[in-house]
Design a protein around this motif. Structure first.
Motif, PDB file in Angstrom:
ATOM      1  N   PHE A  28      12.062   4.604  -4.052  1.00 17.60           N
ATOM      2  CA  PHE A  28      11.268   5.549  -4.446  1.00 17.60           C
ATOM      3  C   PHE A  28      11.043   6.400  -3.294  1.00 17.60           C
ATOM      4  CE2 PHE A  28       9.593   2.079  -7.494  1.00 17.60           C
ATOM      5  CZ  PHE A  28      10.217   2.945  -8.784  1.00 17.60           C
ATOM      6  N   ASN A  29      10.632   7.823  -3.803  1.00 19.33           N
ATOM      7  CA  ASN A  29      10.100   8.624  -2.897  1.00 19.33           C
ATOM      8  C   ASN A  29       9.128   8.004  -1.997  1.00 19.33           C
ATOM      9  OD1 ASN A  29       8.383  10.524  -1.270  1.00 19.33           O
ATOM     10  ND2 ASN A  29       9.537  12.312  -2.892  1.00 19.33           N
ATOM     11  N   GLN A  30       9.193   7.605  -0.740  1.00 21.37           N
ATOM     12  CA  GLN A  30       8.085   6.993   0.089  1.00 21.37           C
ATOM     13  C   GLN A  30       6.766   7.529   0.054  1.00 21.37           C
ATOM     14  OE1 GLN A  30       8.085   3.791   0.657  1.00 21.37           O
ATOM     15  NE2 GLN A  30       9.616   3.865  -0.444  1.00 21.37           N
ATOM     16  N   TYR A  31       6.521   8.997   0.070  1.00 22.56           N
ATOM     17  CA  TYR A  31       5.464   9.818   0.102  1.00 22.56           C
ATOM     18  C   TYR A  31       4.676   9.623  -1.190  1.00 22.56           C
ATOM     19  CZ  TYR A  31       2.190  13.588   0.034  1.00 22.56           C
ATOM     20  OH  TYR A  31       1.090  14.346  -0.073  1.00 22.56           O
ATOM     21  N   ILE A  32       5.422   9.908  -2.223  1.00 21.60           N
ATOM     22  CA  ILE A  32       4.827   9.860  -3.754  1.00 21.60           C
ATOM     23  C   ILE A  32       4.437   8.249  -3.974  1.00 21.60           C
ATOM     24  CG2 ILE A  32       5.538   9.690  -6.219  1.00 21.60           C
ATOM     25  CD1 ILE A  32       6.964  12.219  -5.682  1.00 21.60           C
ATOM     26  N   PHE A  33       5.332   7.140  -3.568  1.00 20.29           N
ATOM     27  CA  PHE A  33       4.787   5.995  -3.859  1.00 20.29           C
ATOM     28  C   PHE A  33       3.557   5.486  -2.927  1.00 20.29           C
ATOM     29  CE2 PHE A  33       5.416   1.378  -3.195  1.00 20.29           C
ATOM     30  CZ  PHE A  33       6.029   1.134  -4.517  1.00 20.29           C
ATOM     31  N   GLN A  34       3.353   6.264  -1.687  1.00 27.58           N
ATOM     32  CA  GLN A  34       2.234   5.750  -1.074  1.00 27.58           C
ATOM     33  C   GLN A  34       0.845   6.564  -1.778  1.00 27.58           C
ATOM     34  OE1 GLN A  34       2.221   7.952   2.950  1.00 27.58           O
ATOM     35  NE2 GLN A  34      -0.025   8.009   2.602  1.00 27.58           N
ATOM     36  N   ILE A  35       1.026   7.567  -2.434  1.00 27.19           N
ATOM     37  CA  ILE A  35      -0.184   7.815  -3.338  1.00 27.19           C
ATOM     38  C   ILE A  35      -0.315   7.088  -4.467  1.00 27.19           C
ATOM     39  CG2 ILE A  35      -0.857   9.849  -4.662  1.00 27.19           C
ATOM     40  CD1 ILE A  35       1.067  11.842  -3.087  1.00 27.19           C
ATOM     41  N   TYR A 225      -1.897  -2.275   4.132  1.00 24.25           N
ATOM     42  CA  TYR A 225      -0.710  -1.454   3.756  1.00 24.25           C
ATOM     43  C   TYR A 225      -0.722  -0.443   4.889  1.00 24.25           C
ATOM     44  CZ  TYR A 225       1.546   2.008   1.141  1.00 24.25           C
ATOM     45  OH  TYR A 225       2.905   2.986   0.677  1.00 24.25           O
ATOM     46  N   VAL A 226      -1.754   0.187   5.332  1.00 31.91           N
ATOM     47  CA  VAL A 226      -1.784   1.156   6.555  1.00 31.91           C
ATOM     48  C   VAL A 226      -1.469   0.531   7.777  1.00 31.91           C
ATOM     49  CG1 VAL A 226      -3.291   2.796   5.398  1.00 31.91           C
ATOM     50  CG2 VAL A 226      -4.218   0.890   6.807  1.00 31.91           C
ATOM     51  N   THR A 227      -1.600  -0.853   7.991  1.00 32.77           N
ATOM     52  CA  THR A 227      -1.218  -1.579   9.018  1.00 32.77           C
ATOM     53  C   THR A 227      -2.170  -1.299  10.293  1.00 32.77           C
ATOM     54  OG1 THR A 227       0.418  -0.275  10.144  1.00 32.77           O
ATOM     55  CG2 THR A 227       1.091  -1.639   8.357  1.00 32.77           C
ATOM     56  N   TYR A 228      -3.049  -0.231  10.181  1.00 30.08           N
ATOM     57  CA  TYR A 228      -3.876   0.031  11.223  1.00 30.08           C
ATOM     58  C   TYR A 228      -5.392   0.621  10.752  1.00 30.08           C
ATOM     59  CZ  TYR A 228      -5.619   2.552  15.403  1.00 30.08           C
ATOM     60  OH  TYR A 228      -6.551   3.171  16.218  1.00 30.08           O
ATOM     61  N   VAL A 266      -4.643  11.806  -6.629  1.00 29.03           N
ATOM     62  CA  VAL A 266      -3.785  12.876  -6.733  1.00 29.03           C
ATOM     63  C   VAL A 266      -4.297  14.106  -6.280  1.00 29.03           C
ATOM     64  CG1 VAL A 266      -2.183  13.985  -8.109  1.00 29.03           C
ATOM     65  CG2 VAL A 266      -2.585  11.474  -8.343  1.00 29.03           C
ATOM     66  N   LEU A 267      -5.435  14.577  -6.704  1.00 30.39           N
ATOM     67  CA  LEU A 267      -6.075  15.965  -6.462  1.00 30.39           C
ATOM     68  C   LEU A 267      -6.048  15.971  -5.007  1.00 30.39           C
ATOM     69  CD1 LEU A 267      -6.750  17.943  -8.461  1.00 30.39           C
ATOM     70  CD2 LEU A 267      -9.038  17.259  -8.035  1.00 30.39           C
TER      71      LEU A 267
END
Lengths: 336, 256
Positions: A28-35, A225-228, A266-267
């Motif tokens: 997947f698109n990683q940016y969208i996946f992150q959202i 998820y963010v690891t930090y 999303v907003l």
């Protein structure tokens, strides 16, 4: 038979689909996946807060605090205890450990809620969240103010959405049961609830403990998820965001609150695009629009004016529409 | 003494004000008793002490042979005392059905985890609750409004729902705080029938506070009159009506 188990079946379906998606998530698109992942984590937080604020009517501003406890506990467990147990055993143990620690904190915050209500409770829970943050800032073994780094990235689509399914399923079940009506009675009229034999004390603490437990799970997911993670990520602004999700969605409607959690997540990302999309606006206006919290606040004010009960609050249009479509609901219940 | 409820030298002081002063009376298991008195006589305070909202300054309240002083309101409800309120206290966001449902929470067989999973005993217990709730709604002709918001009903119906909710807790003693307040004469007549019927059908003792003399004299077997927190008279309706102390409390001292 099918009707009897459709809810449990839905939960199982959600878990299986999440598992499938998690197997191909690299494509997947990683940016969208992150959202999408953030949206899932926010659903868990908002729906669990809805039990405290929406259903039980106890105004809590401390959800970021519970989340922080869960995040740090899970991170420490992964680092020091269960790190070598692997993703399928170690990670859930770390998550549940975080949830349980948060639940213990829920008892601590729940007890003042027995004496305080409304604004006073909000202030106490707000103070609690800040205390947690300051304590973490001063704990050296979790990195203090420098933050907790190098947490393994274990959170994937499966874990987030399996827990989303779990929280939606269990909390919806809860408030639909006769037992769960006790929460609503506490919110509506505490004196009457008590006079009808409901142990209001126990209900309030139960709401705090349950809400805190799921917030702790969400914190663990977030950390992995963010690891930090740093203490400042769990400031009271985050609690305000969770409360906003509950209010926008409609206090007491789990589906509405989950929807609002997705909408606001999303907003928040879309607002980053505003300067690019609205390039034709004057520079000074764009500067203002760049400020997301400002737009968020305006949105909240507009919703409070137009739909004070929230998008999916009392007499919600989705339920009416659903009833019309399926013919289920009022009539079926009345003759049940 | 075989009385269901025995109030013994009950006293309540708020700071310097003695709201209830060494009050003693009792209600038998099949009694329909009235508690009357001018405004501010301490009637609702007595109810609040019996149901655990206030802790009495002195004295004792025995129900079914054991003291209920010091118990919390929900525990007292669980010992089978139920009440209604002077200002109707129905849950505004809940339907009539759900308002009755919450009276059943204390009788549930299952707990938190079953409620979240709907597993095991859940279904059987929920079916029992629904059946009992509909049964009691039917008795009072309220099924047609079962899924209306309780606070959207007509005033008289709201009073009835509140009485039904109290009965749904399966009490042995029912405390009614001004059930006829705000009702018109027709509704009052219906209420009197209702109260008598409730007493017969549910086999409960009833203690009621009421200002409307027609209602009190019409249905109560025994009346206790309070004035400034103290009992000034007690007896059957006819005796109370003729009692000079009662007339004086209500109308003022006769001048010669």
């Amino acid at each position: 038979m099918l009707r009897k188990y459709w809810k449990a079946a839905t939960l199982l379906g959600v878990v299986l689909v999440s598992l499938l998606i998690s197997q191909v998530e690299g494509s997947f698109n990683q940016y969208i996946f992150q959202i999408v992942i953030y949206a899932g984590i926010n659903i868990i937080l908002a729906v669990s807060l809805n039990l405290i604020n929406g259903h039980t009517g106890q105004f809590s501003l401390g959800h970021a605090g519970f989340m922080a406890i869960g995040a740090y506990t899970a991170a420490v467990l992964t680092r020091d205890v269960v790190g070598s147990w692997g993703m399928w055993i170690g990670f859930p143990v770390a998550l549940i450990g975080g949830g349980l620690m948060a639940a213990v904190a829920g008892v601590v915050v729940g007890i003042p809620s027995l004496r305080l209500r409304g604004d006073y409770l909000a202030i106490v829970t707000l103070g609690f969240g800040e205390i947690i943050r300051v304590i973490i800032q001063n704990l050296d073994f979790v990195g203090g103010a420098r933050g907790f780094a190098a947490i393994p990235k274990l959170t994937d689509f499966f874990w987030v959405f399996a827990i989303v399914g779990l929280v939606m399923w269990s909390l919806s079940n809860l408030v639909k049961s006769t037992y769960g009506k006790g929460f609503l009675a506490v919110r509506d009229d505490e004196i009457a609830a008590e006079a009808m034999g409901i142990n209001t004390t126990r209900y309030k603490v139960t709401a705090f403990v349950t809400g805190a437990f799921f917030a702790g799970l969400a914190g663990g997911l977030y950390a992995h998820y963010v690891t930090y993670i740093t203490p400042t990520q769990f400031s009271f602004i985050l609690s305000i965001e969770h409360v906003m999700m509950v209010i926008v969605g409609g206090m007491g409607s789990n589906v509405g609150v989950a929807f609002a959690a997705v909408l606001l997540t999303v907003l928040k990302e879309l607002l980053k695009l505003v300067p690019d999309l609205l390039w034709f606006l004057p520079e000074w206006l764009l500067r203002i629009l760049e400020n997301r919290m400002l737009l968020f606040s305006i949105l909240l004010v507009v919703i409070m004016i137009l739909r004070p009960q929230g998008l999916f609050g009392e007499g919600d249009w989705v339920r009416r529409w659903w009833r019309k479509l399926t013919g289920r609901g009022r009539k079926a219940e009345a003759t049940a | 003494m075989d009385d269901l409820l025995t109030v013994d030298k009950l006293t309540m002081r708020f700071g310097g004000l003695t709201a209830v002063d060494s009050l003693s009376f009792s209600v038998p298991a099949d009694g329909l008793h009235g508690l009357i008195g001018p405004n501010g006589a301490g009637k609702t305070t007595v109810f609040n002490m019996i149901t655990g909202v206030y802790a009495p300054t002195a004295g004792d309240i025995r129900f079914n042979g054991s003291s209920v002083v010091g118990k919390k309101p929900f525990q007292i409800c669980q010992t089978a005392i139920a009440r209604t309120f002077q200002n109707i206290r129905l849950c505004p966001t809940l339907t009539v059905f759900e308002n009755i449902q919450i009276a059943q929470v204390k009788n549930l067989d299952y707990g938190f985890f079953t409620a979240t999973t709907h597993a095991g005993r859940f279904r059987r217990d929920e079916e029992r609750v629904a059946a009992e709730t509909f049964e009691i709604l039917d008795l009072f002709n309220l099924r047609r409004v079962a899924h209306e918001k309780a606070t959207q009903l007509a005033y008289g119906d709201q009073r009835r729902v509140e009485i039904v909710r109290a009965l749904a807790t399966k009490p042995k003693l029912l405390l009614l705080d001004e059930p006829a307040a705000g009702m018109n004469p027709v509704e009052k007549q219906e209420l009197m029938e209702l109260i008598k019927e409730v007493k017969e059908r549910f086999n409960v003792a009833i203690l009621l506070i009421e200002h409307d003399m027609k209602v009190v004299m019409g249905i109560c077997e025994h009346i206790v009159v309070l004035d400034h927190g103290a009992k000034i008279a007690a007896g059957p309706p006819a005796a109370i009506q003729a009692d000079p102390a009662v007339i004086e409390a209500y109308l003022g001292e006769a001048t010669h």
